[in-house]
Design an enzyme around this catalytic site. Structure first.
Site, PDB file in Angstrom:
ATOM      1  N   SER A  23      -4.051  -2.399  -5.520  1.00  0.00           N
ATOM      2  CA  SER A  23      -2.773  -2.276  -4.826  1.00  0.00           C
ATOM      3  C   SER A  23      -2.708  -3.189  -3.609  1.00  0.00           C
ATOM      4  O   SER A  23      -3.734  -3.527  -3.008  1.00  0.00           O
ATOM      5  CB  SER A  23      -2.568  -0.819  -4.377  1.00  0.00           C
ATOM      6  OG  SER A  23      -1.469  -0.688  -3.502  1.00  0.00           O
ATOM      7  N   TYR A  51      -5.512   6.776  -0.236  1.00  0.00           N
ATOM      8  CA  TYR A  51      -5.249   5.821  -1.318  1.00  0.00           C
ATOM      9  C   TYR A  51      -5.524   4.396  -0.853  1.00  0.00           C
ATOM     10  O   TYR A  51      -6.180   3.614  -1.544  1.00  0.00           O
ATOM     11  CB  TYR A  51      -3.797   5.970  -1.769  1.00  0.00           C
ATOM     12  CG  TYR A  51      -3.392   5.073  -2.911  1.00  0.00           C
ATOM     13  CD1 TYR A  51      -3.777   5.362  -4.213  1.00  0.00           C
ATOM     14  CD2 TYR A  51      -2.590   3.953  -2.692  1.00  0.00           C
ATOM     15  CE1 TYR A  51      -3.387   4.556  -5.271  1.00  0.00           C
ATOM     16  CE2 TYR A  51      -2.193   3.140  -3.737  1.00  0.00           C
ATOM     17  CZ  TYR A  51      -2.592   3.444  -5.026  1.00  0.00           C
ATOM     18  OH  TYR A  51      -2.201   2.634  -6.066  1.00  0.00           O
TER      19      TYR A  51
END
Length: 279
Positions: free
Chosen positions: A139, A152
């Site tokens: 990501s 995350y």
């Protein structure tokens, strides 16, 4: 350019969203075999993939990326019976659950590292493999911090650190396995989920993300495959807003290059120069 024609590809991820769209594109590249390892069975998705290219062999295994490495070895022993060898390993399993930090880290980082550690011996040229490519799908908040999704983001930063470390010539020149990463920007399958912020102060922003503009999974999947085809060892790509951008990597520790030289050197004079530079 990395030619996918005739390659044996192993994709570790849920067969939905980005993984499914990426697999669709892979099926148009004349790959010979595709192994899909995912947590739940998705026969309709497998059937859709097979309809794209009937001559490509598709194999499926249910797989828990958080399992112990010893159990992973048993799975991949079975995978290798069908696959013969692996040219490309794609790690795409992901979880964003700020209320379950352990599961988030285990899925996004620990599980990915265990998978790579398990598969590398099959690919290693010095161990009878043919070399190949490891692709870590991660990501953009593994490149820049996220005050909303802290756990995350931390797990995705770890993926980038692992990718860059494993891509070092210390390994690549010996095992012949290139390592790269693709950092996906906000994508529909992600923002459509109900997301919780790490702290309650960020929940308003987490809720707002569901209405934010984002790229489609199809476009993201296409750009992941394009990045693979353009890849060189150690590269980090951003797939965002329908585009693809190569990340310019930086060394922030000024002694990093000298430290690596020191670690690889048997020359006493070079070692002394490193020690002197630290003073």
């Amino acid at each position: 350019m990395y030619d996918l024609t005739g390659k044996h590809v192993c994709y570790v991820a849920d067969c939905g969203g980005i993984a499914l769209e990426t697999s669709k594109v892979l099926m148009t590249k004349n790959i010979a075999k595709l192994a899909i390892l995912q947590s739940v069975e998705n026969q309709p998705a497998i059937a859709r993939l097979q309809s794209i290219k009937h001559s490509t062999q598709i194999f499926f295994w249910t797989f828990d990326v958080t399992m112990a490495r010893q159990e992973m070895k048993k799975y991949f022993d079975e995978v290798m019976v069908q696959m013969d060898y692996i040219d490309v390993l794609i790690n795409g399993a992901t979880l964003c659950d700020e209320r379950n930090i352990d599961a988030t880290i285990n899925t996004n980082l620990t599980g990915m590292m265990n998978t790579v550690a398990t598969v590398l011996p099959y690919m290693d040229r010095k161990m009878g493999g043919a070399g190949g490519l490891v692709v870590n799908v991660t990501s953009v908040i593994g490149l820049d911090p996220s005050p909303v999704f802290c756990a995350y983001s931390a797990s995705k930063f770890g993926v980038i650190g692992f990718t860059r470390s494993l891509a070092d010539p210390l390994y690549y020149t010996q095992n012949g396995v290139a390592v790269m990463a693709v950092c996906c920007g906000p994508t529909k399958v992600f923002v459509d989920r109900e997301l919780n912020a790490f702290l309650e102060y960020g929940q308003t922003f987490a809720d707002r993300l569901r209405r934010a503009p984002c790229q489609s999974t199809a476009v993201c999947g296409l750009n992941i495959v394009t990045a693979i085809e353009r890849s060189e060892n150690g590269q980090i790509w951003i797939a965002d807003k329908g585009g693809l951008e190569l990340v310019t990597l930086h060394w922030y520790w000024h002694m990093a290059d000298q430290f690596l030289s020191y670690m690889q050197s048997t020359d006493d004079e070079n070692q002394e120069q490193f020690v002197s530079g630290q003073r």
